[in-house]
Scaffold this motif. Structure first.
Motif, PDB file in Angstrom:
ATOM      1  N   TYR A  33       0.859  -1.183   0.000  1.00  0.00           N
ATOM      2  CA  TYR A  33       0.000   0.000   0.000  1.00  0.00           C
ATOM      3  C   TYR A  33       0.899   1.237   0.000  1.00  0.00           C
ATOM      4  CZ  TYR A  33      -3.255  -3.451   2.041  1.00  0.00           C
ATOM      5  OH  TYR A  33      -4.018  -4.559   2.282  1.00  0.00           O
ATOM      6  N   TYR A  35       0.800   5.437   0.765  1.00  0.00           N
ATOM      7  CA  TYR A  35       0.071   6.536   1.372  1.00  0.00           C
ATOM      8  C   TYR A  35       0.887   7.811   1.210  1.00  0.00           C
ATOM      9  CZ  TYR A  35      -3.169   3.386   3.792  1.00  0.00           C
ATOM     10  OH  TYR A  35      -4.139   2.462   4.084  1.00  0.00           O
ATOM     11  N   LEU A  43      -2.703  10.903   6.870  1.00  0.00           N
ATOM     12  CA  LEU A  43      -2.286  10.010   5.786  1.00  0.00           C
ATOM     13  C   LEU A  43      -3.441   9.759   4.830  1.00  0.00           C
ATOM     14  CD1 LEU A  43      -0.797   8.398   8.594  1.00  0.00           C
ATOM     15  CD2 LEU A  43       0.474   7.767   6.570  1.00  0.00           C
ATOM     16  N   PHE A  45      -4.669   7.476   1.576  1.00  0.00           N
ATOM     17  CA  PHE A  45      -4.431   6.287   0.778  1.00  0.00           C
ATOM     18  C   PHE A  45      -4.244   6.662  -0.687  1.00  0.00           C
ATOM     19  CE2 PHE A  45      -4.828   2.072  -0.830  1.00  0.00           C
ATOM     20  CZ  PHE A  45      -5.658   2.144  -1.941  1.00  0.00           C
ATOM     21  N   TYR A  48      -3.194   0.387  -3.749  1.00  0.00           N
ATOM     22  CA  TYR A  48      -2.970  -0.925  -3.142  1.00  0.00           C
ATOM     23  C   TYR A  48      -2.622  -1.887  -4.264  1.00  0.00           C
ATOM     24  CZ  TYR A  48      -4.623  -5.504  -1.354  1.00  0.00           C
ATOM     25  OH  TYR A  48      -4.762  -6.828  -1.020  1.00  0.00           O
ATOM     26  N   GLY A  99      -6.635  -8.095   3.305  1.00  0.00           N
ATOM     27  CA  GLY A  99      -7.765  -7.697   4.129  1.00  0.00           C
ATOM     28  C   GLY A  99      -7.741  -8.134   5.574  1.00  0.00           C
ATOM     29  N   GLU A 102      -2.515  -6.772  10.481  1.00  0.00           N
ATOM     30  CA  GLU A 102      -1.915  -5.455  10.525  1.00  0.00           C
ATOM     31  C   GLU A 102      -1.123  -5.153   9.264  1.00  0.00           C
ATOM     32  OE1 GLU A 102       0.732  -7.286  13.770  1.00  0.00           O
ATOM     33  OE2 GLU A 102       1.854  -5.515  13.116  1.00  0.00           O
TER      34      GLU A 102
ATOM     35  N   HIS B  34      -9.184  -1.195  14.453  1.00  0.00           N
ATOM     36  CA  HIS B  34      -7.717  -1.166  14.469  1.00  0.00           C
ATOM     37  C   HIS B  34      -7.245   0.134  15.083  1.00  0.00           C
ATOM     38  CE1 HIS B  34      -6.442  -4.462  11.549  1.00  0.00           C
ATOM     39  NE2 HIS B  34      -7.759  -4.545  11.553  1.00  0.00           N
ATOM     40  N   TYR B  36      -3.629   2.398  15.259  1.00  0.00           N
ATOM     41  CA  TYR B  36      -2.250   2.636  14.857  1.00  0.00           C
ATOM     42  C   TYR B  36      -1.786   3.918  15.526  1.00  0.00           C
ATOM     43  CZ  TYR B  36      -2.286  -0.907  11.190  1.00  0.00           C
ATOM     44  OH  TYR B  36      -2.327  -2.105  10.508  1.00  0.00           O
ATOM     45  N   TYR B  46       1.479  -0.280  14.000  1.00  0.00           N
ATOM     46  CA  TYR B  46       0.320  -1.006  14.501  1.00  0.00           C
ATOM     47  C   TYR B  46       0.363  -1.080  16.023  1.00  0.00           C
ATOM     48  CZ  TYR B  46      -2.371  -5.205  15.728  1.00  0.00           C
ATOM     49  OH  TYR B  46      -3.227  -6.093  16.315  1.00  0.00           O
ATOM     50  N   HIS B  49      -5.702  -4.548  17.525  1.00  0.00           N
ATOM     51  CA  HIS B  49      -7.005  -4.570  16.867  1.00  0.00           C
ATOM     52  C   HIS B  49      -7.897  -5.615  17.513  1.00  0.00           C
ATOM     53  CE1 HIS B  49      -5.404  -8.014  14.559  1.00  0.00           C
ATOM     54  NE2 HIS B  49      -6.640  -8.282  14.200  1.00  0.00           N
ATOM     55  N   ARG B  91     -11.835  -1.525   9.770  1.00  0.00           N
ATOM     56  CA  ARG B  91     -11.385  -2.253   8.589  1.00  0.00           C
ATOM     57  C   ARG B  91     -12.296  -3.445   8.366  1.00  0.00           C
ATOM     58  NH1 ARG B  91      -5.587  -5.180   7.330  1.00  0.00           N
ATOM     59  NH2 ARG B  91      -5.525  -4.684   5.118  1.00  0.00           N
ATOM     60  N   ALA B  92     -12.859  -3.527   7.163  1.00  0.00           N
ATOM     61  CA  ALA B  92     -13.759  -4.627   6.841  1.00  0.00           C
ATOM     62  C   ALA B  92     -12.968  -5.924   6.779  1.00  0.00           C
ATOM     63  CB  ALA B  92     -14.451  -4.368   5.512  1.00  0.00           C
ATOM     64  N   ALA B  93     -13.567  -6.981   7.322  1.00  0.00           N
ATOM     65  CA  ALA B  93     -12.887  -8.269   7.317  1.00  0.00           C
ATOM     66  C   ALA B  93     -12.873  -8.882   5.930  1.00  0.00           C
ATOM     67  CB  ALA B  93     -13.549  -9.215   8.311  1.00  0.00           C
ATOM     68  N   GLU B  98      -9.609  -3.169   1.229  1.00  0.00           N
ATOM     69  CA  GLU B  98      -8.588  -3.623   2.153  1.00  0.00           C
ATOM     70  C   GLU B  98      -7.783  -2.475   2.750  1.00  0.00           C
ATOM     71  OE1 GLU B  98      -9.811  -7.019  -0.211  1.00  0.00           O
ATOM     72  OE2 GLU B  98      -9.267  -4.977  -0.732  1.00  0.00           O
ATOM     73  N   LYS B  99      -7.930  -1.289   2.175  1.00  0.00           N
ATOM     74  CA  LYS B  99      -7.085  -0.197   2.627  1.00  0.00           C
ATOM     75  C   LYS B  99      -7.530   0.292   3.996  1.00  0.00           C
ATOM     76  CE  LYS B  99      -9.855   3.333   0.239  1.00  0.00           C
ATOM     77  NZ  LYS B  99     -10.677   2.576  -0.703  1.00  0.00           N
ATOM     78  N   LEU B 100      -6.578   0.852   4.742  1.00  0.00           N
ATOM     79  CA  LEU B 100      -6.880   1.554   5.982  1.00  0.00           C
ATOM     80  C   LEU B 100      -7.154   3.008   5.644  1.00  0.00           C
ATOM     81  CD1 LEU B 100      -4.050   0.225   8.346  1.00  0.00           C
ATOM     82  CD2 LEU B 100      -6.425  -0.533   8.248  1.00  0.00           C
ATOM     83  N   VAL B 101      -8.249   3.540   6.171  1.00  0.00           N
ATOM     84  CA  VAL B 101      -8.578   4.947   5.958  1.00  0.00           C
ATOM     85  C   VAL B 101      -8.288   5.702   7.247  1.00  0.00           C
ATOM     86  CG1 VAL B 101     -10.374   6.599   5.366  1.00  0.00           C
ATOM     87  CG2 VAL B 101     -10.329   4.355   4.255  1.00  0.00           C
ATOM     88  N   PHE B 102      -7.259   6.521   7.213  1.00  0.00           N
ATOM     89  CA  PHE B 102      -6.841   7.256   8.407  1.00  0.00           C
ATOM     90  C   PHE B 102      -7.646   8.543   8.534  1.00  0.00           C
ATOM     91  CE2 PHE B 102      -2.982   5.158   9.959  1.00  0.00           C
ATOM     92  CZ  PHE B 102      -2.725   4.284   8.914  1.00  0.00           C
TER      93      PHE B 102
END
Lengths: 114, 112
Positions: A33, A35, A43, A45, A48, A99, A102, B34, B36, B46, B49, B91-93, B98-102
């Protein structure tokens, strides 16, 4: 086990030049990924990638930016014809799975455009 | 992506516990929570979570409300090295991005 390696750590470019940022994920990780963090901001995104595939590029600017993650070698974030607004810290993260779990981040590449 | 709400900043004294809150009222049943943190001039790191049950690791504890609409990151004894921006992220399983949105996170200041 080495962490996520990014280079260069610092890069200075003049307007109109190209910037190439490299990211070597942790051993065994096939998901990368990218950022971007503008000064004093959070940050954002960008993209990916999985080996040889772009999975989600919804955060990439439509022009001048591209990313790749070849079968061999590091992932590359390429910025063509840089402008002052591209000055930022660019972070790469990797994970072994899609998905889950960490993300492991690198120390970042700091781009300064003069 | 589901949103989270955190206070902009918090302050703590060294060696005291710190409770960092996060609201996520629109969380879905499959979203993991999660956390961070980002120390100055470093990449995010990290922390922890969880999904439904409280979680503990060597860095922190995560307390999740029974309705999952909020959670709290607990640092049991803050040190100066814990001064950072802390991000709470959903974060969706599966099946989601899949990305993390900060978000903006909470800037934690630790006083000596």
């Amino acid at each position: 086990n080495a962490g996520v390696m990014q280079n260069p750590r610092h890069l200075v470019r003049r307007r109109g030049q190209e910037a190439r940022l490299r990211c070597s994920p942790m051993k065994g990780h096939s998901h990368v990924y990218w950022y971007r963090q503008l000064p004093e901001e959070g940050l954002k995104f960008m993209v990916y990638l999985q080996k040889e595939n772009i999975i989600d590029e919804s955060g990439m600017p439509k022009e001048r930016f591209s990313a790749e993650f070849p079968k061999e070698g590091p992932s590359i974030l390429r910025i063509q014809q840089v402008v002052r607004g591209d000055s930022a810290a660019y972070f790469c993260a990797s994970s072994p799975n899609r998905g889950r779990g960490e993300l492991f981040f690198g120390e970042g590449s700091r781009l300064t455009v003069l | 992506d589901a949103k989270t709400t955190q206070p902009n900043s918090m302050e703590s004294n060294e060696e005291e516990p710190v409770h960092l809150p996060c609201n996520h009222s629109t969380i879905s049943g499959t979203d993991y929570i999660h956390w961070y943190r980002q120390l100055p001039s470093q990449g995010p790191e990290y922390v922890i979570h969880g999904l439904t049950s409280n979680v503990n690791n060597r860095m922190a504890s995560l307390a999740i409300a029974e309705d999952r609409k909020s959670s709290t990151l607990i640092l049991h004894r803050a040190t100066l090295r814990d001064a950072a921006v802390y991000y709470c992220i959903l974060r969706a399983a599966q099946g989601g991005s899949e990305k993390l949105v900060f978000g903006k996170g909470t800037k934690l200041t630790v006083n000596p």
